[in-house]
Write a protein that holds these residues in place. Structure first.
Motif, PDB file in Angstrom:
ATOM      1  N   TRP A 262      58.964  24.250  33.802  1.00 10.24           N
ATOM      2  CA  TRP A 262      59.159  23.022  32.999  1.00 10.24           C
ATOM      3  C   TRP A 262      58.380  21.866  33.635  1.00 10.24           C
ATOM      4  O   TRP A 262      57.755  21.052  32.962  1.00 10.24           O
ATOM      5  N   ARG A 263      58.454  21.802  34.962  1.00 12.60           N
ATOM      6  CA  ARG A 263      57.738  20.727  35.668  1.00 12.60           C
ATOM      7  C   ARG A 263      56.243  20.787  35.335  1.00 12.60           C
ATOM      8  O   ARG A 263      55.617  19.778  35.011  1.00 12.60           O
ATOM      9  N   GLU A 264      55.679  22.004  35.385  1.00 15.71           N
ATOM     10  CA  GLU A 264      54.238  22.124  35.100  1.00 15.71           C
ATOM     11  C   GLU A 264      53.957  21.862  33.620  1.00 15.71           C
ATOM     12  O   GLU A 264      52.937  21.272  33.267  1.00 15.71           O
ATOM     13  N   PHE A 265      54.891  22.298  32.758  1.00 20.12           N
ATOM     14  CA  PHE A 265      54.721  22.065  31.320  1.00 20.12           C
ATOM     15  C   PHE A 265      54.547  20.563  31.050  1.00 20.12           C
ATOM     16  O   PHE A 265      53.594  20.138  30.391  1.00 20.12           O
ATOM     17  N   PHE A 266      55.456  19.758  31.605  1.00 20.69           N
ATOM     18  CA  PHE A 266      55.371  18.313  31.344  1.00 20.69           C
ATOM     19  C   PHE A 266      54.130  17.698  31.997  1.00 20.69           C
ATOM     20  O   PHE A 266      53.555  16.737  31.482  1.00 20.69           O
ATOM     21  N   MET A 267      53.705  18.261  33.134  1.00 20.58           N
ATOM     22  CA  MET A 267      52.476  17.747  33.757  1.00 20.58           C
ATOM     23  C   MET A 267      51.267  18.047  32.861  1.00 20.58           C
ATOM     24  O   MET A 267      50.370  17.216  32.711  1.00 20.58           O
ATOM     25  N   HIS A 268      51.264  19.242  32.266  1.00 23.26           N
ATOM     26  CA  HIS A 268      50.173  19.602  31.359  1.00 23.26           C
ATOM     27  C   HIS A 268      50.205  18.701  30.127  1.00 23.26           C
ATOM     28  O   HIS A 268      49.168  18.216  29.669  1.00 23.26           O
ATOM     29  N   ILE A 269      51.420  18.492  29.591  1.00 29.81           N
ATOM     30  CA  ILE A 269      51.539  17.649  28.387  1.00 29.81           C
ATOM     31  C   ILE A 269      50.962  16.254  28.663  1.00 29.81           C
ATOM     32  O   ILE A 269      50.139  15.747  27.897  1.00 29.81           O
ATOM     33  N   LEU A 270      51.360  15.657  29.776  1.00 25.23           N
ATOM     34  CA  LEU A 270      50.895  14.292  30.050  1.00 25.23           C
ATOM     35  C   LEU A 270      49.380  14.255  30.267  1.00 25.23           C
ATOM     36  O   LEU A 270      48.707  13.297  29.874  1.00 25.23           O
ATOM     37  N   SER A 271      48.869  15.323  30.870  1.00 23.14           N
ATOM     38  CA  SER A 271      47.430  15.330  31.105  1.00 23.14           C
ATOM     39  C   SER A 271      46.653  15.491  29.782  1.00 23.14           C
ATOM     40  O   SER A 271      45.628  14.841  29.577  1.00 23.14           O
ATOM     41  N   HIS A 272      47.180  16.333  28.867  1.00 17.59           N
ATOM     42  CA  HIS A 272      46.471  16.522  27.584  1.00 17.59           C
ATOM     43  C   HIS A 272      46.734  15.380  26.607  1.00 17.59           C
ATOM     44  O   HIS A 272      45.912  15.109  25.731  1.00 17.59           O
ATOM     45  N   PHE A 273      47.915  14.758  26.732  1.00 14.25           N
ATOM     46  CA  PHE A 273      48.296  13.700  25.772  1.00 14.25           C
ATOM     47  C   PHE A 273      48.727  12.448  26.549  1.00 14.25           C
ATOM     48  O   PHE A 273      49.895  12.059  26.513  1.00 14.25           O
ATOM     49  N   PRO A 274      47.798  11.801  27.267  1.00 14.04           N
ATOM     50  CA  PRO A 274      48.203  10.670  28.121  1.00 14.04           C
ATOM     51  C   PRO A 274      48.859   9.534  27.336  1.00 14.04           C
ATOM     52  O   PRO A 274      49.639   8.763  27.888  1.00 14.04           O
ATOM     53  N   GLN A 275      48.568   9.481  26.026  1.00 15.79           N
ATOM     54  CA  GLN A 275      49.178   8.407  25.217  1.00 15.79           C
ATOM     55  C   GLN A 275      50.699   8.538  25.170  1.00 15.79           C
ATOM     56  O   GLN A 275      51.411   7.558  24.897  1.00 15.79           O
ATOM     57  N   ALA A 276      51.228   9.748  25.489  1.00 14.67           N
ATOM     58  CA  ALA A 276      52.693   9.943  25.462  1.00 14.67           C
ATOM     59  C   ALA A 276      53.387   9.081  26.509  1.00 14.67           C
ATOM     60  O   ALA A 276      54.595   8.857  26.430  1.00 14.67           O
ATOM     61  N   SER A 277      52.630   8.596  27.507  1.00 17.54           N
ATOM     62  CA  SER A 277      53.293   7.773  28.520  1.00 17.54           C
ATOM     63  C   SER A 277      53.697   6.417  27.930  1.00 17.54           C
ATOM     64  O   SER A 277      54.500   5.709  28.501  1.00 17.54           O
ATOM     65  N   GLU A 278      53.142   6.075  26.780  1.00 21.05           N
ATOM     66  CA  GLU A 278      53.515   4.785  26.172  1.00 21.05           C
ATOM     67  C   GLU A 278      54.094   4.905  24.782  1.00 21.05           C
ATOM     68  O   GLU A 278      54.880   4.073  24.346  1.00 21.05           O
ATOM     69  N   LYS A 279      53.711   5.975  24.090  1.00 23.58           N
ATOM     70  CA  LYS A 279      54.146   6.097  22.688  1.00 23.58           C
ATOM     71  C   LYS A 279      54.961   7.367  22.497  1.00 23.58           C
ATOM     72  O   LYS A 279      54.873   8.288  23.302  1.00 23.58           O
ATOM     73  N   SER A 280      55.701   7.419  21.373  1.00 21.50           N
ATOM     74  CA  SER A 280      56.414   8.646  21.045  1.00 21.50           C
ATOM     75  C   SER A 280      55.390   9.762  20.869  1.00 21.50           C
ATOM     76  O   SER A 280      54.330   9.541  20.266  1.00 21.50           O
TER      77      SER A 280
END
Ligand code: FAD
Length: 436
Positions: A262-280
């Motif tokens: 799960w930890r790596e999953f969320f790291m991958h998500i943030l790296s592919h979709f950096p906009q998620a750090s600010e938006k839904s």
């Protein structure tokens, strides 16, 4: 060995000497290695002055420095911006190159790109070495080459790609003979010299004993049981290598393994979709009409909502810098759904208090709880705090340990009525989804 120039090893969030891949590569480069750490004011300036993570970092750096000194070397620390440090290079040695671990958080990525450019303009190279995960972003992709956005297939693919060689130790300590012999007299970093206070909150040691890992599946959901590893801050600051965690726990618990994925999953998500750090993650959810009642938010932060499992979690967080995962899910859902406060408010509060704050996991889990994220809990599933207490803290052991006022006239009345708040959340979320 080239004795006229040195290479720098730039410690960032990999604060250890053992099994450190970037350090190993630097020590294998054919140059003497000088380790450095930068107290980055871009980050420090945003923190509260009693932030416990600064105390922890200073302690860890002190211990690294003492080990380096035993080997005739030392850690150079700098307080300022990385741009300033690498532009000026205030060192008495010519530098050939810089080695560091790769970091995928949006700020880190931008910073490292800038530093790479600064170094290039001076004819030097920034070598970024993957160290933070077992599988880096870009290596676990769908058949069509796109990133996974659902955990289960990601996890299946991750497991099918896993090879024993991926967790082998990088024996950085064996190459300590290649450290630059340089130990100028210098004071060890202290929070006070950086403008902070020494905090009384302590990072707990990680518990990777086989008993804990074998019983993890049974105990991990019970907040009163000391059933989880407390690995969070150690993985966040790299005081333990992720490869070592896998080596030590191999074959002991699939459920535990899955949490690491799960930890790596969320790291991958943030790296592919950096906009998620600010938006839904799902844009339609950015249209939710949050109520954002500041008084309600304040009661949530202080653990005064009148819902004992929520309040116990929030008070545990403030008092210790930790909160049990089950309770994180309940408190997050309560803020977003019962109080209809923007999940980003809660995300930021957790970010300022958690000793294990990790942007990718915090953001991913907040979006999961608020129903706005990839692979999120369905929006219509709303945790009932009373049922959660009944299921996971039946004997009220956990809540009583954090709420001395529970059951006394001082304990607050519920901030909202559960049934009405639930209906209000369903209507509010429903309105957005009907429009989209
Ligand atoms: P253990 O249960 O022993 O698990 C071992 C490790 O696996 C953890 O240290 C962590 O690295 C990883 N892990 C476990 N569960 C998760 C998960 N759901 N998502 C991602 N990784 C996981 N975890 C963070 O590391 N940093 C955060 O900022 C963070 N914020 C969270 C916010 C919310 C709203 C929620 C619901 C969860 C959050 N988590 C976060 C995930 C989880 O709560 C913590 O990782 C866990 O409670 C840390 O305790 P532990 O180290 O004893 O974990």
């Amino acid at each position: 060995m080239n004795n006229t120039e040195v290479v720098l090893f730039w410690f960032k969030r990999d604060l250890r000497l053992t099994d450190n891949r970037g350090l190993y590569k630097a020590l294998s480069s054919g140059f003497r290695v000088l380790p450095v750490f930068i107290f980055d004011t871009h980050i420090l300036d945003k923190l509260e002055k009693d932030d416990a993570r600064i105390t922890f970092i200073c302690e860890v750096l002190g211990s690294i420095n003492r080990s380096l000194r035993q080997n005739g070397s030392s850690l150079i620390t700098f307080h300022g911006t990385p741009e300033h440090f690498f532009s000026e290079m205030p060192l008495p040695f010519p530098v050939n190159a810089v080695y560091a671990s790769t970091d995928y958080e949006p700020y880190a990525f931008e910073r490292d790109t800038k530093i790479g450019n600064i170094l290039r303009s001076k004819g030097m190279h920034l070598h970024l070495i993957p160290d933070q995960m077992i599988m880096e972003p870009g290596t676990v992709m769908k058949q069509d080459g796109k990133p996974y956005t659902v955990f289960t297939p990601f996890s299946r693919r991750w497991s099918s790609l896993f090879r024993a060689g991926m967790i082998k130790e990088e024996p950085s300590v064996n190459l300590f003979g290649n450290l630059l012999q340089y130990s100028p007299l210098s004071a060890e970093p202290k929070p006070e010299t950086l403008g902070f206070m020494t905090s009384g909150l302590k990072v707990k040691p990680a518990d990777l004993t086989s008993d804990t890992i074998k019983s993890y599946g049974d105990n991990r959901d019970i907040p009163a049981a000391d059933g989880t590893t407390k690995l969070g801050p150690h993985l966040r600051f790299g005081t333990i290598s992720i490869r070592e965690v896998f080596r030590q726990t191999e074959g002991l618990s699939n459920i535990f393994n899955s949490e690491l994925i799960w930890r790596e999953f969320f790291m991958h998500i943030l790296s592919h979709f950096p906009q998620a750090s600010e938006k839904s993650f799902r844009p339609e959810y950015d249209n939710i009409e949050w109520i954002n009642n500041e008084e309600h938010f304040d009661r949530w932060c202080r653990g005064m909502t009148g819902y004992p499992i929520v309040d116990a979690g929030m008070r545990e967080l403030k008092a210790t810098g930790y909160m049990h995962n089950r309770v994180r899910m309940v408190t997050a859902s309560f803020l977003a759904k019962h109080l209809l406060c923007d999940w980003r408010w809660g995300e930021a509060w957790f970010g300022s208090k958690l000793l294990d704050f990790e942007l990718s996991s915090n953001n991913g889990n907040w979006q999961w709880a608020a129903g706005t994220g990839c692979d999120a809990a369905p929006w219509f599933r709303i945790f009932n705090p009373a049922i959660q207490k009944q299921k996971f803290d039946r004997n009220e052991e956990y809540i009583r340990s954090w709420l001395p006022d529970y059951g006394t006239p001082d304990y607050p009345e519920p901030v909202v009525n559960h049934t009405k708040a639930r209906t209000r959340a369903l209507e509010t979320y429903g309105r957005v989804l009907r429009k989209s």
